[in-house]
Enzyme design. Structure first.
Site, PDB file in Angstrom:
ATOM      1  N   CYS A  66      -2.386  -3.022   4.128  1.00  0.00           N
ATOM      2  CA  CYS A  66      -2.315  -1.677   4.717  1.00  0.00           C
ATOM      3  C   CYS A  66      -3.737  -1.265   5.075  1.00  0.00           C
ATOM      4  O   CYS A  66      -4.612  -1.197   4.201  1.00  0.00           O
ATOM      5  CB  CYS A  66      -1.710  -0.710   3.702  1.00  0.00           C
ATOM      6  SG  CYS A  66      -1.715   1.030   4.210  1.00  0.00           S
ATOM      7  N   CYS A  92      -2.769  -1.271  12.554  1.00  0.00           N
ATOM      8  CA  CYS A  92      -1.879  -0.896  11.455  1.00  0.00           C
ATOM      9  C   CYS A  92      -0.880  -2.030  11.313  1.00  0.00           C
ATOM     10  O   CYS A  92      -0.398  -2.556  12.331  1.00  0.00           O
ATOM     11  CB  CYS A  92      -1.172   0.425  11.750  1.00  0.00           C
ATOM     12  SG  CYS A  92       0.150   0.858  10.585  1.00  0.00           S
TER      13      CYS A  92
END
Length: 272
Positions: free
Chosen positions: A78, A192
């Site tokens: 992440c 992302c």
């Protein structure tokens, strides 16, 4: 023969389903490893939370995976959590191999012919000190159009097709003109881990000639290198995955069935 440490699983952590894109790359590069994937769905999306909140959750999940699953390594799959907490994780777990992700700006510079690069990422990522330092280190080497994509990770997490389409169009329009002509953006950084899952939708708005760069393969190769260096690489046996979620494990099940290669592993509710 692998030793006791080599037999332990690798923890992979994301705020939700996005890290499955990194897990796919990890499984390709490390076919004999066992993985414990944790989706912090109860607290997602991280990209619209503050740094302190994200850091606290990241540290809590890391401790859970270490204490309950005996992991030998942790991949923070992440970008937002990496930016907020990677240094604290390494300080708190000096005996644990910790690998983070970051928007792949350096590979994008190497890949771009026009020198114009768009970066899609969460707001927390692009406003972090870590990202600012990375961006500054490449000053003068390319023109970066950095777009904070509020709501996009959440739309992907929720399977909101209409929202994904509208937000993708909005943010790519903000980035500018795509193509291979001088002055056009020829490289798109998917900053992302959720975004590789909508690559087809993104490509509708920027064309086939634009190169997409994400972090899955480099992270997998770095994880392999560090485990081999530490003598903790599993070199035999069949790999496996345990899927864990802090809420709605059925959502992780559905995402894994759709996006995780060699899926079919039921997700369990985990109380980190």
């Amino acid at each position: 023969m692998p030793g006791a440490l080599a037999d332990r699983p690798i923890g992979v952590f994301d705020s939700g389903i996005g890290g499955l894109s990194v897990l796919n790359a990890l499984r390709d590069a490390l076919p004999h490893e066992r993985f414990a994937y944790f989706a912090d769905t109860a607290h997602a999306p991280y990209g619209e939370r503050g740094d302190a909140y994200v850091a606290q959750r990241t540290r809590t999940v890391a401790r859970y995976l270490r204490d309950r699953h005996g992991i030998k390594a942790l991949v923070v799959a992440c970008n937002t959590a990496t930016a907020a907490a990677i240094h604290e994780l390494r300080a708190e777990h000096p005996n644990l191999t910790v690998v983070g992700v970051e928007p792949a700006l350096k590979p994008a510079v190497a890949a771009s012919s026009t020198g114009h690069i768009a970066v899609l990422a969460t707001r927390v990522t692009v406003e972090s000190r870590k990202f600012a330092a990375l961006h500054a280190s490449l000053a003068g080497r390319a023109d970066f159009r950095i777009i904070p994509c509020d709501g996009l990770a959440g739309a992907i997490e929720g399977g909101d097709a209409a929202g994904i389409a509208a937000l993708s169009e909005r943010y790519l329009r903000q980035a500018g003109s795509f193509g291979t002509a001088p002055g056009q953006i020829d490289t798109l950084v998917l900053g992302c881990t959720h975004y590789p899952f909508i690559a087809a939708e993104l490509r509708r708005h920027c064309g086939e000639a634009v190169r997409f760069i994400d972090t899955g393969a480099p992270v997998a190769l770095q994880t392999r290198r560090l485990l081999a260096q530490a003598g903790q690489l599993a070199t035999e046996g069949e790999g496996a995955v345990a899927l864990l979620s802090s809420a709605a494990p059925e959502a992780l099940d559905a995402a894994a069935a759709r996006w995780l290669a060699r899926s079919g592993v039921p997700a369990a509710l985990a109380g980190a």
